[in-house]
Write a protein that holds these residues in place. Structure first.
Motif, PDB file in Angstrom:
ATOM      1  N   LEU A 151      -9.844  -0.968   6.662  1.00 53.01           N
ATOM      2  CA  LEU A 151     -10.702  -1.189   7.028  1.00 53.01           C
ATOM      3  C   LEU A 151     -10.577  -3.000   6.078  1.00 53.01           C
ATOM      4  CD1 LEU A 151     -13.248   1.766   5.661  1.00 53.01           C
ATOM      5  CD2 LEU A 151     -12.605   0.840   7.714  1.00 53.01           C
ATOM      6  N   SER A 152      -9.367  -3.400   6.224  1.00 50.77           N
ATOM      7  CA  SER A 152      -8.893  -4.704   5.044  1.00 50.77           C
ATOM      8  C   SER A 152      -7.314  -4.637   4.558  1.00 50.77           C
ATOM      9  CB  SER A 152      -9.438  -4.367   3.455  1.00 50.77           C
ATOM     10  OG  SER A 152      -8.800  -3.304   3.206  1.00 50.77           O
ATOM     11  N   ASN A 153      -7.125  -5.536   4.317  1.00 48.61           N
ATOM     12  CA  ASN A 153      -6.022  -6.176   4.164  1.00 48.61           C
ATOM     13  C   ASN A 153      -5.311  -5.490   3.540  1.00 48.61           C
ATOM     14  OD1 ASN A 153      -5.383  -8.332   6.661  1.00 48.61           O
ATOM     15  ND2 ASN A 153      -5.935 -10.177   5.535  1.00 48.61           N
ATOM     16  N   GLU A 154      -6.458  -4.965   2.421  1.00 46.48           N
ATOM     17  CA  GLU A 154      -5.329  -4.241   0.818  1.00 46.48           C
ATOM     18  C   GLU A 154      -5.186  -2.427   2.277  1.00 46.48           C
ATOM     19  OE1 GLU A 154      -8.070  -6.057   0.883  1.00 46.48           O
ATOM     20  OE2 GLU A 154      -7.258  -7.723  -0.264  1.00 46.48           O
ATOM     21  N   ASP A 155      -5.156  -2.435   2.868  1.00 50.63           N
ATOM     22  CA  ASP A 155      -5.392  -1.341   3.228  1.00 50.63           C
ATOM     23  C   ASP A 155      -4.327  -1.080   4.213  1.00 50.63           C
ATOM     24  OD1 ASP A 155      -7.592   0.101   2.323  1.00 50.63           O
ATOM     25  OD2 ASP A 155      -8.508   0.230   4.686  1.00 50.63           O
ATOM     26  N   LEU A 156      -3.608  -2.228   4.634  1.00 48.94           N
ATOM     27  CA  LEU A 156      -2.447  -2.688   5.594  1.00 48.94           C
ATOM     28  C   LEU A 156      -1.530  -2.902   4.612  1.00 48.94           C
ATOM     29  CD1 LEU A 156      -4.031  -4.961   8.394  1.00 48.94           C
ATOM     30  CD2 LEU A 156      -3.491  -2.375   8.624  1.00 48.94           C
ATOM     31  N   LEU A 157      -1.658  -3.327   3.695  1.00 47.66           N
ATOM     32  CA  LEU A 157      -0.217  -3.969   2.553  1.00 47.66           C
ATOM     33  C   LEU A 157      -0.259  -2.277   1.904  1.00 47.66           C
ATOM     34  CD1 LEU A 157      -1.777  -6.779   0.666  1.00 47.66           C
ATOM     35  CD2 LEU A 157       0.288  -6.795   2.307  1.00 47.66           C
ATOM     36  N   ARG A 158      -1.469  -1.261   1.850  1.00 46.16           N
ATOM     37  CA  ARG A 158      -1.146  -0.251   1.115  1.00 46.16           C
ATOM     38  C   ARG A 158      -0.622   1.428   2.807  1.00 46.16           C
ATOM     39  NH1 ARG A 158      -5.457  -0.498  -2.630  1.00 46.16           N
ATOM     40  NH2 ARG A 158      -6.856  -0.219  -0.462  1.00 46.16           N
ATOM     41  N   LEU A 159      -0.606   0.367   3.172  1.00 44.65           N
ATOM     42  CA  LEU A 159       0.177   1.018   4.401  1.00 44.65           C
ATOM     43  C   LEU A 159       1.713   0.765   4.441  1.00 44.65           C
ATOM     44  CD1 LEU A 159       0.088   3.525   7.006  1.00 44.65           C
ATOM     45  CD2 LEU A 159      -1.080   1.411   8.075  1.00 44.65           C
TER      46      LEU A 159
END
Ligand code: ADP
Length: 422
Positions: free
Chosen positions: A203-211
């Motif tokens: 849902l957010s860039n933070e999600d992509l960085l966690r992934l």
């Protein structure tokens, strides 16, 4: 020359640039190639994006081209492969996302990969496996009426499963929010349950960085361009301005615009309103075999010493329609593309242009081909999705290029572009 870390295969040209742009912004030096190169890279890069045109061709051909790209990337040392598709998951009932993913998995002996077109910076989010475009699900967005790849189901697990033999599952937003360890546990659970491909919520860039860290050991990642922001750190690379550094720019400046999109129409008007030199080309005169290219070049030559010139066929929808009714849609497009490509070549080869902006996806393809460009290093971003690039040319002087797809860029794009390069 240091070897490539991340090898990417993109299913279209402007999508490849979009991905390369995200990689550069995250700290990787990146080169985009036009098709599969027949030799090695002409400069060092940590990421290479091979741009194919495989989105809507028959699935078997898309597989073949993607495997050829894979073999070349492996020969350059690529340690991880990234298959890039559109952030609206553009595909037909037969593929090509599923068939290409499975062929790459087989070639890489990968028993698991992910799939997510999430690109929050561009309002593409995935929630419970459903893709949202802005505030609406994919099947309620304009994509439902796309002429080649109409998307009538927003549930990506269902869409991808219909294209795959392997089982498709989901890593949902709660797992992603919990971070790397939770994602790794979920991957292990899916794997042991016989699932080989997981759609991932973000849902957010933070999600992509966690992934990102959870993807470290996968031989293959499949995604839109969003996931790219989380990968460079896996190779010990942090964002830096150095990644976007291009050779020094010089020479004359020109803009060629064959895009008739709304954004481009506004950009052309803004350039003219600022009192800059602009010359319109008339498709009907090209069709009458008038030497429009020679006229344009004669007009441009004395002006180039004083700053950028614009040559455009950009027109409002009614004018385009009138031309298409007389010449046919394809014939009109091909005539204009050929004329602009001929002008591009003469500007660069004869009139000293070293900084060239091209507006229009198809127009860019025609110009790049006419200029004989096979590889481009990706530099600083002008506006979202549009970076400056640098290509080697036959005479060794090099060319700075910005290729803008129709609806990209703010109103002042044409003047801003050259300011960014200084
Ligand atoms: P975009 O990225 O905006 O879709 P493209 O370059 O991909 O731009 O496509 C625009 C197409 O329209 C090209 O084939 C181009 O040659 C054609 N074209 C450009 N100007 C005109 C015009 N005045 N009349 C008819 N067709 C045009």
């Amino acid at each position: 020359m240091s070897s490539v870390l991340l090898g990417c295969i993109a299913d279209d040209f402007t999508g490849a640039t979009d991905l390369a742009n995200n990689l550069v912004r995250s700290g990787m030096r990146a080169v985009q190639t036009i098709g599969v190169p027949d030799g090695p890279l002409d400069r060092a890069a940590e990421a290479v994006v091979v741009a194919l045109k495989s989105r809507t061709i028959p699935a078997a051909e898309a597989v073949q081209q993607s495997l050829a790209a894979l073999r070349w990337l492996q020969s350059q040392g690529a340690r991880q492969i990234y298959f890039k598709y559109c952030s609206t998951f553009d595909s037909t009932a037969q593929g090509n996302i599923g068939p290409v993913t499975e062929a790459l998995m087989e070639a890489l002996r990968a028993d698991f990969t992910i799939a997510t077109p999430a690109f929050p910076d561009n309002q593409r989010t995935v929630f419970k496996g459903y893709l949202f475009v802005g505030d609406v699900p994919l099947n309620e967005s304009g994509m439902r009426n796309h002429p080649l790849t109409p998307m009538t189901d927003a549930n990506l697990v269902r869409v991808l499963q219909a294209q795959c033999r392997r089982q498709v599952g989901l890593i949902d937003y709660r797992t992603v929010a919990a971070g790397e360890a939770a994602i790794a546990r979920r991957i292990a659970e899916l794997r042991s349950g016989g699932c080989a491909i997981a759609v991932v919520d973000a849902l957010s860039n933070e999600d992509l960085l966690r992934l990102g860290p959870a993807l470290k050991d996968l031989p293959l990642v499949t995604a839109g361009s969003g996931v790219a922001i989380g990968l460079p750190r896996n190779f010990g690379i942090e964002a830096s301005a150095a990644a976007a550094q291009l050779p020094r720019a010089g020479g004359a400046q020109a803009i060629l615009s064959g895009s008739c999109s709304e954004a481009t129409n506004r950009q052309v008007q803004a350039f003219i309103a600022a009192g800059r030199p602009a010359c319109a080309i008339d498709p009907l005169r090209i069709a009458q075999a008038q030497d429009v290219a020679a006229e344009v070049l004669a007009w441009a030559e004395p002006l180039l010493a004083r700053g950028p010139v614009l040559v455009y066929s950009t027109a409002q929808p009614q004018a385009v329609k009138a031309v298409q009714e007389q010449l046919g849609v394809e014939q009109a497009g091909a005539l204009v593309e050929r004329c602009l490509a001929e002008i591009a070549r003469a500007l660069v080869e004869r009139l000293g242009v070293r900084q060239l902006v091209v507006a229009g996806g198809e127009t860019s393809g025609a110009c790049v081909q006419a200029l004989g460009i096979a590889q481009m290093q990706i530099g600083p971003q002008i506006d979202p999705g549009v970076p400056w690039c640098h290509a080697a040319t036959g005479n060794g002087t090099g060319l700075h290029l910005a290729l803008k797809s129709g609806n990209f860029g703010a109103q002042g794009f044409f003047t801003k572009a050259f300011a960014v390069l200084q």
